[in-house]
Design an enzyme around this catalytic site. Structure first.
Site, PDB file in Angstrom:
ATOM      1  N   ALA A  99      59.758  44.305  78.671  1.00 30.45           N
ATOM      2  CA  ALA A  99      59.885  43.957  80.083  1.00 30.45           C
ATOM      3  C   ALA A  99      59.505  45.187  80.897  1.00 30.45           C
ATOM      4  CB  ALA A  99      61.329  43.556  80.370  1.00 30.45           C
ATOM      5  N   GLY A 103      60.950  42.732  75.140  1.00 24.84           N
ATOM      6  CA  GLY A 103      60.396  41.467  75.599  1.00 24.84           C
ATOM      7  C   GLY A 103      59.027  41.195  75.007  1.00 24.84           C
ATOM      8  N   GLU A 126      59.667  39.757  71.764  1.00 23.48           N
ATOM      9  CA  GLU A 126      60.250  38.424  71.985  1.00 23.48           C
ATOM     10  C   GLU A 126      59.160  37.403  72.334  1.00 23.48           C
ATOM     11  OE1 GLU A 126      63.200  40.144  74.719  1.00 23.48           O
ATOM     12  OE2 GLU A 126      64.698  39.015  73.578  1.00 23.48           O
ATOM     13  N   GLU A 157      66.093  47.455  73.129  1.00 25.32           N
ATOM     14  CA  GLU A 157      66.860  47.307  74.376  1.00 25.32           C
ATOM     15  C   GLU A 157      68.161  48.104  74.368  1.00 25.32           C
ATOM     16  OE1 GLU A 157      65.233  44.919  72.843  1.00 25.32           O
ATOM     17  OE2 GLU A 157      64.291  43.554  74.273  1.00 25.32           O
TER      18      GLU A 157
HETATM   19  C1  3H9 Z   1      63.222  44.475  77.617  1.00 22.74           C
HETATM   20  O1  3H9 Z   1      62.148  44.237  77.144  1.00 22.74           O
HETATM   21  C2  3H9 Z   1      64.210  43.417  77.968  1.00 22.74           C
HETATM   22  C3  3H9 Z   1      63.918  42.060  77.379  1.00 22.74           C
HETATM   23  O2  3H9 Z   1      64.569  41.904  76.140  1.00 22.74           O
HETATM   24  C4  3H9 Z   1      64.455  40.945  78.216  1.00 22.74           C
HETATM   25  C5  3H9 Z   1      63.823  40.685  79.506  1.00 22.74           C
HETATM   26  C6  3H9 Z   1      64.328  39.458  80.154  1.00 22.74           C
HETATM   27  N1  3H9 Z   1      58.388  49.333  81.648  1.00 22.74           N
HETATM   28  O3  3H9 Z   1      56.707  56.544  76.724  1.00 22.74           O
HETATM   29  P1  3H9 Z   1      55.371  56.882  77.268  1.00 22.74           P
HETATM   30  C7  3H9 Z   1      55.856  53.779  81.157  1.00 22.74           C
HETATM   31  S1  3H9 Z   1      63.687  46.067  77.963  1.00 22.74           S
HETATM   32  C8  3H9 Z   1      57.862  50.135  82.588  1.00 22.74           C
HETATM   33  O4  3H9 Z   1      55.164  58.232  77.798  1.00 22.74           O
HETATM   34  P2  3H9 Z   1      54.180  56.672  74.668  1.00 22.74           P
HETATM   35  C9  3H9 Z   1      56.533  55.130  81.060  1.00 22.74           C
HETATM   36  O5  3H9 Z   1      57.529  55.289  82.041  1.00 22.74           O
HETATM   37  C10 3H9 Z   1      62.261  47.036  77.517  1.00 22.74           C
HETATM   38  N2  3H9 Z   1      57.237  51.295  82.318  1.00 22.74           N
HETATM   39  O6  3H9 Z   1      54.197  56.533  76.247  1.00 22.74           O
HETATM   40  C11 3H9 Z   1      55.358  56.061  81.228  1.00 22.74           C
HETATM   41  O7  3H9 Z   1      55.083  56.142  82.617  1.00 22.74           O
HETATM   42  P3  3H9 Z   1      54.440  57.471  83.216  1.00 22.74           P
HETATM   43  C12 3H9 Z   1      62.133  47.195  76.048  1.00 22.74           C
HETATM   44  C13 3H9 Z   1      57.155  51.651  81.038  1.00 22.74           C
HETATM   45  O8  3H9 Z   1      52.826  56.316  74.249  1.00 22.74           O
HETATM   46  C14 3H9 Z   1      54.206  55.315  80.554  1.00 22.74           C
HETATM   47  O9  3H9 Z   1      54.627  53.956  80.489  1.00 22.74           O
HETATM   48  N3  3H9 Z   1      61.054  48.081  75.746  1.00 22.74           N
HETATM   49  C15 3H9 Z   1      57.687  50.886  80.008  1.00 22.74           C
HETATM   50  O10 3H9 Z   1      54.791  57.940  74.254  1.00 22.74           O
HETATM   51  C16 3H9 Z   1      53.903  55.803  79.159  1.00 22.74           C
HETATM   52  O11 3H9 Z   1      55.103  55.802  78.401  1.00 22.74           O
HETATM   53  C17 3H9 Z   1      61.224  49.407  75.640  1.00 22.74           C
HETATM   54  O12 3H9 Z   1      62.308  49.909  75.773  1.00 22.74           O
HETATM   55  C18 3H9 Z   1      58.321  49.667  80.345  1.00 22.74           C
HETATM   56  N4  3H9 Z   1      58.854  48.847  79.395  1.00 22.74           N
HETATM   57  O13 3H9 Z   1      55.193  55.550  74.156  1.00 22.74           O
HETATM   58  C19 3H9 Z   1      59.994  50.223  75.331  1.00 22.74           C
HETATM   59  N5  3H9 Z   1      57.470  51.503  78.823  1.00 22.74           N
HETATM   60  O14 3H9 Z   1      53.138  57.659  82.542  1.00 22.74           O
HETATM   61  C20 3H9 Z   1      59.935  51.430  76.200  1.00 22.74           C
HETATM   62  C21 3H9 Z   1      56.785  52.626  79.121  1.00 22.74           C
HETATM   63  O15 3H9 Z   1      54.399  57.200  84.671  1.00 22.74           O
HETATM   64  N6  3H9 Z   1      58.739  52.191  76.011  1.00 22.74           N
HETATM   65  N7  3H9 Z   1      56.599  52.731  80.443  1.00 22.74           N
HETATM   66  O16 3H9 Z   1      55.433  58.546  82.870  1.00 22.74           O
HETATM   67  C22 3H9 Z   1      58.546  53.011  74.958  1.00 22.74           C
HETATM   68  O17 3H9 Z   1      59.337  53.093  74.049  1.00 22.74           O
HETATM   69  C23 3H9 Z   1      57.301  53.859  74.968  1.00 22.74           C
HETATM   70  O18 3H9 Z   1      56.842  53.914  76.294  1.00 22.74           O
HETATM   71  C24 3H9 Z   1      56.154  53.351  74.055  1.00 22.74           C
HETATM   72  C25 3H9 Z   1      54.886  54.211  74.328  1.00 22.74           C
HETATM   73  C26 3H9 Z   1      56.575  53.491  72.599  1.00 22.74           C
HETATM   74  C27 3H9 Z   1      55.816  51.926  74.356  1.00 22.74           C
END
Ligand code: 3H9
Length: 700
Positions: free
Chosen positions: A62, A101, A104, A124
């Site tokens: 999400a 998400g 999901e 999450e």
């Molecule tokens: C969810 O999904 C809830 C659902 O179950 C239900 C919904 C109803 N959103 O980490 P990085 C940005 S909860 C917005 O440096 P990497 C991050 O801030 C979510 N922004 O890259 C950064 O911005 P900036 C569950 C996001 O390659 C840029 O992307 N998912 C999101 O080292 C690059 O990120 C997670 O918890 C996001 N979801 O790692 C996954 N994700 O460049 C969270 C990232 O401005 N994300 N950004 O600083 C991660 O774990 C890592 O970002 C990922 C990439 C592994 C994907």
């Protein structure tokens, strides 16, 4: 179709492509685009539908920035229903990380194909949440209840081959052209008449779940929760997957997700998620600052710290040369590294091959002349400025031009160390935390003359070795250790005022600290602080100051290593136990110096220990030592085990209200003396203006 979702027919297969950089998060536009595309595909000539993503990853979840704002239609559940109820098979084509998400969405598809390097996960919990779009209901149906709980409660991603074994994905396909491979896979499914596999149609037989499984899980997770509340609700959702029909389970999951998304714990954890990423950005450094190549690293000193640092590099495949004073010290250092890796192997976290590879990457020398070809040197010898200066002068003589010269000092003046070389622009601090191969934080210390590309390269290397980096300017103790002074001081004065060690530590542990300050002193060794105090002339002449810490050391009670300190320790299990002898001694010492002991509340313990952190944090901000308040939070969460569910000391202060913090500090000053309590000017200014640190930070 939309800016972020496109649609095309490839060989009679509908291909829906999401293109929402950087991580294809499920923003409102993405949700709407997928819904429209799935609806379109129901009506056209397509036989199957492939959902795939452009860029570096499948949908990573999400859009976290949308949490806490009014929800916008369509919600994710309705997108998932459309996918699941499609009359044509929907296939998720996964590369990169399908997270939260994003996974999901994939679980609502009828089939999931992945490339071998992909990972799937439901992280999450790391944001204080639970999967809110069916993850807790679908994963137990395909992977089993225990595996689902492990996956969702840990939040850890799962690599494609294991995901296939667990039944989370159906097919691993070649990475050469994922889109074409997924189209082929879709066509083959249609040709073979493969059914529309809906995970929701699987039922779990409650008889297959061990009696007491959920109670035991709750208890186990509660022990590690440290103020986090999501784990317990995750157990409830998986229990619902076993005991309730799918739609009721989904409804239960939704309710609990909503509770969490509005909780202060999740807000704090989301703050840390963004703070961690922001901390990696240096305000006055352009994003495209060129980087120096770092292909080989040298570590000076093979002690606990040097060895741990060497492991960080070997773990990511970077060769390391470790320099020690003689062969004996070198062998000892290598032996410790090998032992640490063996422990990891015995825990099943590493194969024998991997162990061999990593050890093979670490070589040793006793000769500075061997350091001529390394790209980066990290000095990790003991804290002695003269020794460090000597080492840097030697490095200056042997290292190639452009090599980055870093010191792992915790307290010494990085500029003085840089001045021992003819290339201060190449020198900076890299302050690791012990054990360096485990602790996530790396304080990167920018010297007066550190060059931009040296700084940018070091931040990038920090990320490469899986550290969370925060930038500090030079001062005594940098951000983290400088703030710690008042915390440890108050923990000890509280004893004189009427607390037992257990009372102080348990108040802080209930708050969520991994370990209270007195138990931490016992672990680190009380002699360490004792020796450090010997040389200090700035401490007030006050008989209650560090009185117990000093007396215990003089009695030979150095902490865990001598079997006793503030506590006594079971020689076998190392379990800590309150020591009536120490408690009696505290009372006697307080009486000796005329302190009338009193009952002290947990609230006062928290204020006395944390408000000095916050106050010093404010000074660090106004002096420009830290770039922003959230960087300080990152330092404390990743380096000092401050509970992530409280968001770090500066965030915590904002939640309490800076006026309240300021007033309390003034009250303590009036009661306990100015030598300990002087409100920082910035704290006073913000308290009077009714502002938060966050607001101040965003104005800078
Ligand atoms: C969810 O999904 C809830 C659902 O179950 C239900 C919904 C109803 N959103 O980490 P990085 C940005 S909860 C917005 O440096 P990497 C991050 O801030 C979510 N922004 O890259 C950064 O911005 P900036 C569950 C996001 O390659 C840029 O992307 N998912 C999101 O080292 C690059 O990120 C997670 O918890 C996001 N979801 O790692 C996954 N994700 O460049 C969270 C990232 O401005 N994300 N950004 O600083 C991660 O774990 C890592 O970002 C990922 C990439 C592994 C994907």
């Amino acid at each position: 179709m939309s800016d972020v979702v496109s649609y095309e027919l490839v060989n009679n297969v509908a291909v829906i492509s999401v293109n929402n950089p950087p991580v294809n998060a499920l923003s409102q536009a993405v949700r709407e685009g997928i819904l429209d595309a799935v609806t379109t595909a129901q009506e056209d000539a397509s036989e199957a539908i492939v959902l795939h993503c452009e860029g570096r990853t499948f949908i990573a979840g999400a859009d976290i920035t949308e949490f806490g704002k009014p929800p916008q239609e369509p919600g994710l559940p309705s997108v998932l229903s459309a996918i699941e109820n499609s009359s044509k098979p929907v296939i998720a084509a996964i590369h990169g990380t399908a997270l939260g998400g994003g996974f999901e969405v994939a679980l609502a598809c009828h089939y999931r194909c992945v490339i071998a390097s992909a990972k799937v996960g439901l992280p999450e919990v790391k944001l204080g949440l639970l999967p809110g779009a069916g993850g807790t209901q679908r994963v137990p149906r395909i992977a089993g209840v225990k595996a689902a709980l492990d996956m969702i409660a840990s939040g850890n991603p799962i690599a494609a081959p294991r995901a296939k074994d667990m039944g989370l994905v159906d097919e691993i396909i070649s990475a050469d052209d994922l889109k074409a491979g997924a189209v082929e896979y879709g066509k083959a499914l249609v040709k073979s008449g493969a059914p529309l596999k809906r995970i929701r149609d699987i039922t779990i037989d409650p008889a297959n779940v061990e009696p007491g499984f959920f109670d035991a899980a709750r208890e186990r997770l509660a022990r590690r929760a440290r103020g986090q509340i999501a784990q317990d609700k995750i157990v409830s959702c998986i229990e619902a997957a076993v005991n309730l029909p799918m739609d009721e389970g989904l409804q239960r999951e939704r309710e609990l997700f909503r509770e969490l998304v509005t909780s202060p714990e999740s807000a704090a954890m989301r703050h840390i998620f963004f703070a961690e990423r922001l901390a990696a950005k240096i305000k006055d450094l352009p994003r495209d600052t060129p980087l120096r190549a770092v292909n080989k690293v040298a570590i000076i000193g093979g002690g606990t710290m040097g060895g741990g640092i060497a492991m960080c590099f070997a773990n990511v495949g970077i060769p390391v040369l470790m320099l020690e004073i003689d062969d004996e010290a070198l062998q000892r250092g290598m032996g410790i590294i090998e032992k640490n890796y063996k422990i990891t192997m015995l825990k099943g976290k590493m194969t024998e091959d991997q162990l061999g590879q990593r050890i093979g990457l670490i070589t040793g020398t006793t000769d500075y002349a061997d350091l001529g070809d390394v790209d980066m040197v990290i000095e990790a010898v003991f804290e002695n400025l003269e020794l460090k200066k000597e080492i840097f002068a030697k490095l200056d003589a042997v290292c190639k031009p452009g090599a980055i010269l870093a010191t792992n000092t915790s307290y010494q003046d990085v500029d003085a160390i840089a001045a021992a070389t003819g290339r201060p622009q190449d020198v900076l601090g890299m302050h690791f935390f012990s054990p360096a191969n485990v602790m996530k934080l790396l304080e990167v210390v920018r010297g007066e003359k550190t060059a931009d590309d040296v700084l940018a390269t070091t931040m990038a290397i920090g990320k490469r070795i899986n550290k969370v980096c925060a930038l500090s300017r030079v001062c005594y103790g940098f951000i983290g250790n400088r703030m710690l002074g008042g915390y440890g001081r108050e923990a000890q004065i509280l004893l004189m005022d009427g607390c037992t060690p257990s009372q102080v530590d348990s108040a802080l542990e209930k708050f969520g600290m991994a370990m209270g300050p007195l138990a931490m002193g016992d672990l680190a060794g009380l002699d360490v602080g004792y020796k450090a105090r010997q040389g200090r002339t700035d401490l007030p002449d006050d008989p209650k100051l560090y009185r117990m810490g000093t007396l215990l050391v003089e009695m030979g009670r150095y902490g865990q290593k001598t079997g006793s300190g503030f506590y006594k320790y079971d020689p076998e299990t190392r379990a800590r136990m309150a020591d009536p002898e120490v408690e009696a001694m505290i009372k006697a010492e307080a009486a000796k110096i005329g302190i009338e002991q009193r009952d002290i509340s947990d609230e006062e313990i928290l204020q006395r220990c944390f408000y000095p952190l916050i106050n010093e944090g404010a000074r660090i901000l106004e002096e420009g030592i830290a770039q922003r308040p959230s960087d300080i939070d990152v330092v404390y969460v990743f380096g000092y085990a401050f509970p992530v569910a409280k968001g770090g000391p500066m965030y915590y202060a904002d939640q309490i209200g800076l006026k309240q913090v300021y007033d309390k500090i003034c009250e303590f000053r009036d009661r306990d003396g100015e030598q300990y309590w002087q409100p920082a000017p910035l704290l006073k200014q913000l308290a009077e203006a009714g502002k938060t640190f966050a607001e101040w930070g965003s104005e800078q």
